[in-house]
Write a protein that holds these residues in place. Structure first.
Motif, PDB file in Angstrom:
ATOM      1  N   THR A 195       8.097 -17.010   1.196  1.00  0.00           N
ATOM      2  CA  THR A 195       7.659 -17.569  -0.086  1.00  0.00           C
ATOM      3  C   THR A 195       6.184 -17.273  -0.337  1.00  0.00           C
ATOM      4  N   ILE A 196       5.375 -17.480   0.703  1.00  0.00           N
ATOM      5  CA  ILE A 196       3.941 -17.185   0.568  1.00  0.00           C
ATOM      6  C   ILE A 196       3.739 -15.704   0.257  1.00  0.00           C
ATOM      7  N   GLU A 197       4.455 -14.835   0.963  1.00  0.00           N
ATOM      8  CA  GLU A 197       4.300 -13.404   0.756  1.00  0.00           C
ATOM      9  C   GLU A 197       4.712 -13.006  -0.659  1.00  0.00           C
ATOM     10  N   GLN A 198       5.844 -13.538  -1.140  1.00  0.00           N
ATOM     11  CA  GLN A 198       6.320 -13.184  -2.479  1.00  0.00           C
ATOM     12  C   GLN A 198       5.336 -13.622  -3.548  1.00  0.00           C
ATOM     13  N   ARG A 199       4.775 -14.821  -3.402  1.00  0.00           N
ATOM     14  CA  ARG A 199       3.827 -15.309  -4.400  1.00  0.00           C
ATOM     15  C   ARG A 199       2.548 -14.470  -4.417  1.00  0.00           C
ATOM     16  N   LEU A 200       2.110 -14.052  -3.253  1.00  0.00           N
ATOM     17  CA  LEU A 200       0.922 -13.203  -3.200  1.00  0.00           C
ATOM     18  C   LEU A 200       1.190 -11.843  -3.845  1.00  0.00           C
ATOM     19  N   LEU A 201       2.388 -11.320  -3.631  1.00  0.00           N
ATOM     20  CA  LEU A 201       2.761 -10.054  -4.265  1.00  0.00           C
ATOM     21  C   LEU A 201       2.758 -10.205  -5.787  1.00  0.00           C
ATOM     22  N   GLU A 202       3.358 -11.296  -6.287  1.00  0.00           N
ATOM     23  CA  GLU A 202       3.418 -11.520  -7.726  1.00  0.00           C
ATOM     24  C   GLU A 202       2.018 -11.628  -8.319  1.00  0.00           C
ATOM     25  N   GLN A 203       1.130 -12.344  -7.623  1.00  0.00           N
ATOM     26  CA  GLN A 203      -0.239 -12.494  -8.128  1.00  0.00           C
ATOM     27  C   GLN A 203      -0.968 -11.156  -8.146  1.00  0.00           C
ATOM     28  N   ALA A 204      -0.795 -10.363  -7.105  1.00  0.00           N
ATOM     29  CA  ALA A 204      -1.468  -9.068  -7.042  1.00  0.00           C
ATOM     30  C   ALA A 204      -1.000  -8.146  -8.160  1.00  0.00           C
ATOM     31  N   LEU A 205       0.300  -8.168  -8.438  1.00  0.00           N
ATOM     32  CA  LEU A 205       0.827  -7.342  -9.525  1.00  0.00           C
ATOM     33  C   LEU A 205       0.350  -7.843 -10.880  1.00  0.00           C
ATOM     34  N   ALA A 206       0.303  -9.164 -11.046  1.00  0.00           N
ATOM     35  CA  ALA A 206      -0.098  -9.727 -12.339  1.00  0.00           C
ATOM     36  C   ALA A 206      -1.537  -9.381 -12.676  1.00  0.00           C
ATOM     37  N   VAL A 207      -2.443  -9.497 -11.709  1.00  0.00           N
ATOM     38  CA  VAL A 207      -3.861  -9.236 -12.001  1.00  0.00           C
ATOM     39  C   VAL A 207      -4.135  -7.740 -12.134  1.00  0.00           C
ATOM     40  N   ASN A 208      -3.183  -6.901 -11.732  1.00  0.00           N
ATOM     41  CA  ASN A 208      -3.364  -5.448 -11.844  1.00  0.00           C
ATOM     42  C   ASN A 208      -2.421  -4.823 -12.866  1.00  0.00           C
ATOM     43  N   ASP A 209      -1.991  -5.630 -13.845  1.00  0.00           N
ATOM     44  CA  ASP A 209      -1.156  -5.128 -14.942  1.00  0.00           C
ATOM     45  C   ASP A 209       0.118  -4.441 -14.448  1.00  0.00           C
ATOM     46  N   ASN A 210       0.658  -4.934 -13.307  1.00  0.00           N
ATOM     47  CA  ASN A 210       1.893  -4.390 -12.739  1.00  0.00           C
ATOM     48  C   ASN A 210       1.777  -2.941 -12.283  1.00  0.00           C
ATOM     49  N   VAL A 211       0.560  -2.476 -12.051  1.00  0.00           N
ATOM     50  CA  VAL A 211       0.355  -1.137 -11.495  1.00  0.00           C
ATOM     51  C   VAL A 211       0.467  -1.249  -9.972  1.00  0.00           C
ATOM     52  N   VAL A 212       1.516  -0.667  -9.425  1.00  0.00           N
ATOM     53  CA  VAL A 212       1.832  -0.853  -8.004  1.00  0.00           C
ATOM     54  C   VAL A 212       0.706  -0.346  -7.106  1.00  0.00           C
ATOM     55  N   ALA A 213       0.146   0.813  -7.432  1.00  0.00           N
ATOM     56  CA  ALA A 213      -0.888   1.394  -6.571  1.00  0.00           C
ATOM     57  C   ALA A 213      -2.113   0.476  -6.469  1.00  0.00           C
ATOM     58  N   ARG A 214      -2.529  -0.096  -7.617  1.00  0.00           N
ATOM     59  CA  ARG A 214      -3.705  -0.964  -7.603  1.00  0.00           C
ATOM     60  C   ARG A 214      -3.405  -2.291  -6.908  1.00  0.00           C
ATOM     61  N   ALA A 215      -2.181  -2.805  -7.094  1.00  0.00           N
ATOM     62  CA  ALA A 215      -1.798  -4.039  -6.410  1.00  0.00           C
ATOM     63  C   ALA A 215      -1.794  -3.844  -4.898  1.00  0.00           C
ATOM     64  N   ALA A 216      -1.340  -2.666  -4.452  1.00  0.00           N
ATOM     65  CA  ALA A 216      -1.346  -2.367  -3.013  1.00  0.00           C
ATOM     66  C   ALA A 216      -2.765  -2.344  -2.467  1.00  0.00           C
ATOM     67  N   GLU A 217      -3.701  -1.779  -3.242  1.00  0.00           N
ATOM     68  CA  GLU A 217      -5.101  -1.770  -2.812  1.00  0.00           C
ATOM     69  C   GLU A 217      -5.643  -3.189  -2.695  1.00  0.00           C
ATOM     70  N   THR A 218      -5.273  -4.056  -3.647  1.00  0.00           N
ATOM     71  CA  THR A 218      -5.733  -5.451  -3.606  1.00  0.00           C
ATOM     72  C   THR A 218      -5.242  -6.153  -2.347  1.00  0.00           C
ATOM     73  N   LEU A 219      -4.010  -5.846  -1.938  1.00  0.00           N
ATOM     74  CA  LEU A 219      -3.419  -6.470  -0.749  1.00  0.00           C
ATOM     75  C   LEU A 219      -3.757  -5.724   0.543  1.00  0.00           C
ATOM     76  N   ASN A 220      -4.442  -4.576   0.385  1.00  0.00           N
ATOM     77  CA  ASN A 220      -4.836  -3.763   1.551  1.00  0.00           C
ATOM     78  C   ASN A 220      -3.610  -3.316   2.360  1.00  0.00           C
ATOM     79  N   ILE A 221      -2.566  -2.890   1.629  1.00  0.00           N
ATOM     80  CA  ILE A 221      -1.385  -2.341   2.278  1.00  0.00           C
ATOM     81  C   ILE A 221      -1.054  -1.010   1.621  1.00  0.00           C
ATOM     82  N   ARG A 222      -0.161  -0.255   2.241  1.00  0.00           N
ATOM     83  CA  ARG A 222       0.249   1.024   1.680  1.00  0.00           C
ATOM     84  C   ARG A 222       1.118   0.792   0.442  1.00  0.00           C
ATOM     85  N   ARG A 223       1.050   1.735  -0.468  1.00  0.00           N
ATOM     86  CA  ARG A 223       1.844   1.626  -1.690  1.00  0.00           C
ATOM     87  C   ARG A 223       3.338   1.569  -1.365  1.00  0.00           C
TER      88      ARG A 223
END
Length: 477
Positions: free
Chosen positions: A434-462
């Motif tokens: 649950t924690i992981e899913q919510r963090l993923l949703e937040q990262a995508l939301a603040v990056n306009d659903n751009v997967v590459a930028r959300a991955a950078e925010t989370l410091n993980i591979r795309r």
């Protein structure tokens, strides 16, 4: 071609007008006042745009005459022959359609001026009615720029000529193209779109014209191209500005000769199609730099339609929000509504992505707030252009949320340390997911659903983020 109706009892003046209109090649009809009242129903009312009103030998009120004309014709303009003293006494609703006066003797320029005034009056009356009539229902908006687009579309929809639609990306050029097709004489034929910029240059010729078996390596069977598929209908060339120069030459030949052959074929086929092209590029500048052929430009640009960017018609924003929200269930999403303060905030956004960007935002809000109401504070930060009008409501909500956070039916104190086990125990796997899913949703939301930028925010591979999104059933934009 619209015609002129002359109602006059002066036969000599009617003769002068008949000669003048004949010289101008302008269709006209003549009648006296008695004939008008007795046989007005025989006149093709849809074709008359101007009435020249002479003097009557009968005691007839000008107000009654103009009212009768308004009842029988739509958007009719009236020009009086000589002076009618009653014009100034007419009610405003009647006086506005009396656009001028023509006195004998007159010259051709004065006559042309009357025709021009009638034309402008018809256009203005047409603009006023476009906001009420369901014309080109696929287009949303009643702002002045959109009324101009609708007017241009109404003028060309029924004419079998090539149309070039220009405008920034995301303004709805394909919507206009489909609407033109649906209101054309080819509406029963196919509408075939092709994006000239999305197909590699070496494959574009085959996509357009088709190929025969064995025409090139990989051509294991014959295949028709878009020109064949669009026979009897409309071919929509999207992003025609991205078409390579060699293909521009071949396209020009087809438009000129209305014939083509498949690649590797010898049979000449007829191109019984209408071409509508669209581009976000400035083709005239591309002509100057040699990137686009001038002769092809003029073949395509028989009738231009320019789509306005959303920032120039923000008055249509509330209508667009309603229409795009209405379509959400068709995409499997719940509806969403917007407060007035949120709409005002959105109207201040520059909208570089135009209607496509607005559609993306509405889908995102529908996911985050299904069947909910979006205020300023619910909008992503870049869309928050006005202060939140009710900050105290959010302060109360935050205070209540501090007491507990609901995790799929299990109450977990908000102050719970991540490495501390509560007395009642916890489903560790579900809690971490649950924690992981919510963090993923937040990262995508603040990056306009751009997967590459959300991955950078989370410091993980795309690719890692894509796998986790698939795991939790999260939609990928």
């Amino acid at each position: 071609m619209s015609s002129v109706l002359v109602i006059d009892d002066d036969l000599s003046r009617r003769g002068l007008l008949s000669s003048a209109f004949s010289f101008l090649d302008q269709p006209c009809e003549f009648c006296g006042f008695v004939d008008w009242f007795q046989s007005s129903s025989d006149i093709d009312q849809a074709q008359v745009s101007l009435v020249l009103l002479g003097q009557s030998q009968l005691p007839i009120s000008l107000e009654k005459l103009v009212k009768d004309l308004q009842d029988k014709f739509d958007s009719i303009a009236v020009v009086t022959l000589d002076e009618w003293s009653e014009v100034a006494e007419l009610p405003d609703s009647l006086r506005q359609c009396v656009v001028g006066q023509l006195s004998v003797p007159f010259n051709y320029q004065q006559l042309l001026d009357c025709l021009h005034r009638a034309q402008l009056f018809s256009l203005q009356a047409g603009d006023a009615s476009l906001g009420q009539v369901d014309l080109f229902s696929g287009l949303v908006g009643v702002s002045q720029p959109m009324l101009q687009v609708r007017r241009a579309m109404s003028q060309v929809a029924g004419r079998d000529v090539n149309v070039l639609i220009t405008g920034e990306s995301g303004t709805g050029k394909e919507v206009v193209a489909r609407s033109l097709h649906d209101h054309s004489v080819r509406k029963d034929g196919p509408f075939v779109p092709i994006n000239c910029g999305a197909i590699p240059a070496d494959l574009l010729e085959s996509e357009l014209f088709g190929h025969e078996k064995g025409a090139f390596t990989g051509a294991v069977s014959s295949r028709p191209g878009r020109f064949e598929l669009a026979q009897g209908g409309t071919l929509f060339l999207d992003e025609v500005g991205d078409m390579p120069l060699p293909m521009q030459v071949k396209l020009l030949r087809v438009l000129q000769e209305r014939k083509f052959e498949r690649i590797g074929g010898t049979k000449t086929l007829d191109a019984d199609i209408r071409v509508i092209a669209a581009t976000h590029k400035n083709l005239e500048e591309m002509i100057e730099t040699g990137e686009f052929r001038e002769d092809l430009y003029y073949r395509l640009n028989v009738f231009p339609i320019e789509m306005p960017p959303l920032r120039e018609r923000v008055g249509d924003l509330h209508l667009l929000l309603e229409e795009l929200s209405r379509r959400l269930p068709e995409q499997g999403l719940d509806s969403v509504r917007f407060q007035n303060s949120a709409i005002i905030s959105l109207q201040l956004h520059p909208w570089p992505g135009n209607v496509r960007e607005l559609s993306n935002l509405i889908e995102r809000m529908a996911i985050l707030y299904p069947n909910g109401v979006v205020g300023v504070s619910e909008l992503p930060s870049k869309f928050q252009n006005v202060p939140e009008p009710n900050p105290e409501l959010y302060e109360q909500a935050y205070e209540q949320a501090e007491n507990a956070v609901s995790v799929e039916g299990v109450g977990i104190p908000h102050t719970l340390e991540l490495d501390k086990l509560p007395d009642e125990g916890i489903d560790l796997k579900k809690h971490l997911e649950t924690i992981e899913q919510r963090l993923l949703e937040q990262a995508l939301a603040v990056n306009d659903n751009v997967v590459a930028r959300a991955a950078e925010t989370l410091n993980i591979r795309r690719t890692t983020l894509v796998e986790k999104m698939r795991k939790y059933g999260m939609q990928r934009k």
